[in-house]
Design a protein around this motif. Structure first.
Motif, PDB file in Angstrom:
ATOM      1  N   TRP A   9       0.860  -1.181   0.000  1.00  0.00           N
ATOM      2  CA  TRP A   9       0.000   0.000   0.000  1.00  0.00           C
ATOM      3  C   TRP A   9       0.892   1.225   0.000  1.00  0.00           C
ATOM      4  CZ3 TRP A   9      -5.205  -0.541  -0.447  1.00  0.00           C
ATOM      5  CH2 TRP A   9      -5.719  -1.825  -0.225  1.00  0.00           C
ATOM      6  N   ASN A  11       1.195   5.714  -1.427  1.00  0.00           N
ATOM      7  CA  ASN A  11       0.499   6.963  -1.706  1.00  0.00           C
ATOM      8  C   ASN A  11       0.833   7.451  -3.110  1.00  0.00           C
ATOM      9  OD1 ASN A  11      -0.766   9.448  -1.535  1.00  0.00           O
ATOM     10  ND2 ASN A  11       0.867  10.377  -0.331  1.00  0.00           N
ATOM     11  N   THR A  12      -0.113   7.346  -4.022  1.00  0.00           N
ATOM     12  CA  THR A  12       0.119   7.798  -5.398  1.00  0.00           C
ATOM     13  C   THR A  12       0.152   9.319  -5.522  1.00  0.00           C
ATOM     14  OG1 THR A  12      -2.252   7.708  -5.886  1.00  0.00           O
ATOM     15  CG2 THR A  12      -0.924   5.753  -6.443  1.00  0.00           C
ATOM     16  N   ARG A  13      -0.298  10.030  -4.500  1.00  0.00           N
ATOM     17  CA  ARG A  13      -0.276  11.499  -4.555  1.00  0.00           C
ATOM     18  C   ARG A  13       1.118  12.057  -4.282  1.00  0.00           C
ATOM     19  NH1 ARG A  13      -5.963  12.741  -1.466  1.00  0.00           N
ATOM     20  NH2 ARG A  13      -7.265  11.673  -2.991  1.00  0.00           N
ATOM     21  N   GLU A  18       5.314   7.521  -5.933  1.00  0.00           N
ATOM     22  CA  GLU A  18       4.781   7.003  -7.197  1.00  0.00           C
ATOM     23  C   GLU A  18       5.914   6.558  -8.113  1.00  0.00           C
ATOM     24  OE1 GLU A  18       1.697   6.330 -10.218  1.00  0.00           O
ATOM     25  OE2 GLU A  18       1.783   6.284  -8.043  1.00  0.00           O
ATOM     26  N   ARG A  40      -1.067  -1.240  -4.342  1.00  0.00           N
ATOM     27  CA  ARG A  40      -2.375  -0.590  -4.239  1.00  0.00           C
ATOM     28  C   ARG A  40      -2.227   0.834  -3.711  1.00  0.00           C
ATOM     29  NH1 ARG A  40      -6.370  -5.168  -1.774  1.00  0.00           N
ATOM     30  NH2 ARG A  40      -6.025  -6.727  -3.390  1.00  0.00           N
ATOM     31  N   ASP A  41      -3.046   1.702  -4.276  1.00  0.00           N
ATOM     32  CA  ASP A  41      -3.089   3.104  -3.877  1.00  0.00           C
ATOM     33  C   ASP A  41      -3.991   3.246  -2.657  1.00  0.00           C
ATOM     34  OD1 ASP A  41      -3.328   5.852  -3.635  1.00  0.00           O
ATOM     35  OD2 ASP A  41      -4.362   6.117  -5.554  1.00  0.00           O
ATOM     36  N   ASN A  43      -5.122   5.852  -1.389  1.00  0.00           N
ATOM     37  CA  ASN A  43      -6.125   6.900  -1.574  1.00  0.00           C
ATOM     38  C   ASN A  43      -7.425   6.359  -2.162  1.00  0.00           C
ATOM     39  OD1 ASN A  43      -4.458   9.218  -0.718  1.00  0.00           O
ATOM     40  ND2 ASN A  43      -3.192   8.491  -2.408  1.00  0.00           N
ATOM     41  N   GLU A  44      -7.365   5.190  -2.803  1.00  0.00           N
ATOM     42  CA  GLU A  44      -8.575   4.570  -3.348  1.00  0.00           C
ATOM     43  C   GLU A  44      -9.330   3.769  -2.289  1.00  0.00           C
ATOM     44  OE1 GLU A  44      -7.470   2.311  -6.782  1.00  0.00           O
ATOM     45  OE2 GLU A  44      -6.846   4.091  -7.889  1.00  0.00           O
ATOM     46  N   GLN A  45      -8.618   3.316  -1.250  1.00  0.00           N
ATOM     47  CA  GLN A  45      -9.224   2.547  -0.165  1.00  0.00           C
ATOM     48  C   GLN A  45      -8.618   3.025   1.160  1.00  0.00           C
ATOM     49  OE1 GLN A  45      -8.175  -1.329  -2.173  1.00  0.00           O
ATOM     50  NE2 GLN A  45     -10.154  -1.883  -1.289  1.00  0.00           N
ATOM     51  N   ARG A  60       0.330   7.095   4.258  1.00  0.00           N
ATOM     52  CA  ARG A  60       0.922   8.126   3.409  1.00  0.00           C
ATOM     53  C   ARG A  60       2.347   8.455   3.851  1.00  0.00           C
ATOM     54  NH1 ARG A  60      -4.173  12.298   2.785  1.00  0.00           N
ATOM     55  NH2 ARG A  60      -5.125  11.263   0.986  1.00  0.00           N
ATOM     56  N   TRP A 126      -2.633  16.613  -0.472  1.00  0.00           N
ATOM     57  CA  TRP A 126      -3.859  16.020   0.076  1.00  0.00           C
ATOM     58  C   TRP A 126      -4.504  16.912   1.053  1.00  0.00           C
ATOM     59  CZ3 TRP A 126       0.645  13.009   0.627  1.00  0.00           C
ATOM     60  CH2 TRP A 126       1.285  13.090   1.872  1.00  0.00           C
TER      61      TRP A 126
END
Length: 126
Positions: A9, A11-13, A18, A40-41, A43-45, A60, A126
């Motif tokens: 897991w 943080n794509t932000r 990234e 997995r991002d 921020n999506e879950q 994050r 964010w």
């Protein structure tokens, strides 16, 4: 290469996070395609790891992963687990993950993660 399963897991932000995960994912493409490694991002879950007591900001701030037994792995230990699975990078896991180096690896990883987290917050990501 290990047959173990790892779900990472991140943080794509965060542009640094990234880029690092993209680079690692490309090195692990065969394992990703086989389903042995997932990225997995968070921020999506955002509540995906809440049952472990991990907040969105925790994830994050540092990489988090779950292994095939459902155990939570955090921070530098995630990087070490990925290096162990990555062809040609086992030496990194041995160097930074041995019992003498590991406390230093965790300390420096955490300080870098703290700085990166602060920079991302300051930048309004964010």
């Amino acid at each position: 290469m290990s047959a173990a399963h790892l779900t990472v897991w991140y943080n794509t932000r965060c542009p640094v996070c990234e880029a690092g995960i993209d680079w690692q994912r490309n090195k692990l493409l065969a394992l990703v395609r086989a389903g042995s490694v997932e990225f997995r991002d968070i921020n999506e879950q955002p509540d995906a790891l809440a049952h472990f007591g991990a907040s969105l900001d925790d994830i994050r701030r540092r990489l988090h992963a779950t292994d095939q037994a459902g155990r939570l792995i955090v921070g530098a230990d995630v990087a070490i687990a990925l290096w162990r699975m990555t062809p040609g990078e086992g030496w990194l896991a041995a160097l930074f993950g041995n019992r003498v180096a590991l406390p230093f690896t965790r300390f420096f990883y955490d300080r870098f993660a703290d700085l990166l987290f602060a920079w991302n917050k300051w930048s309004g990501r964010w």
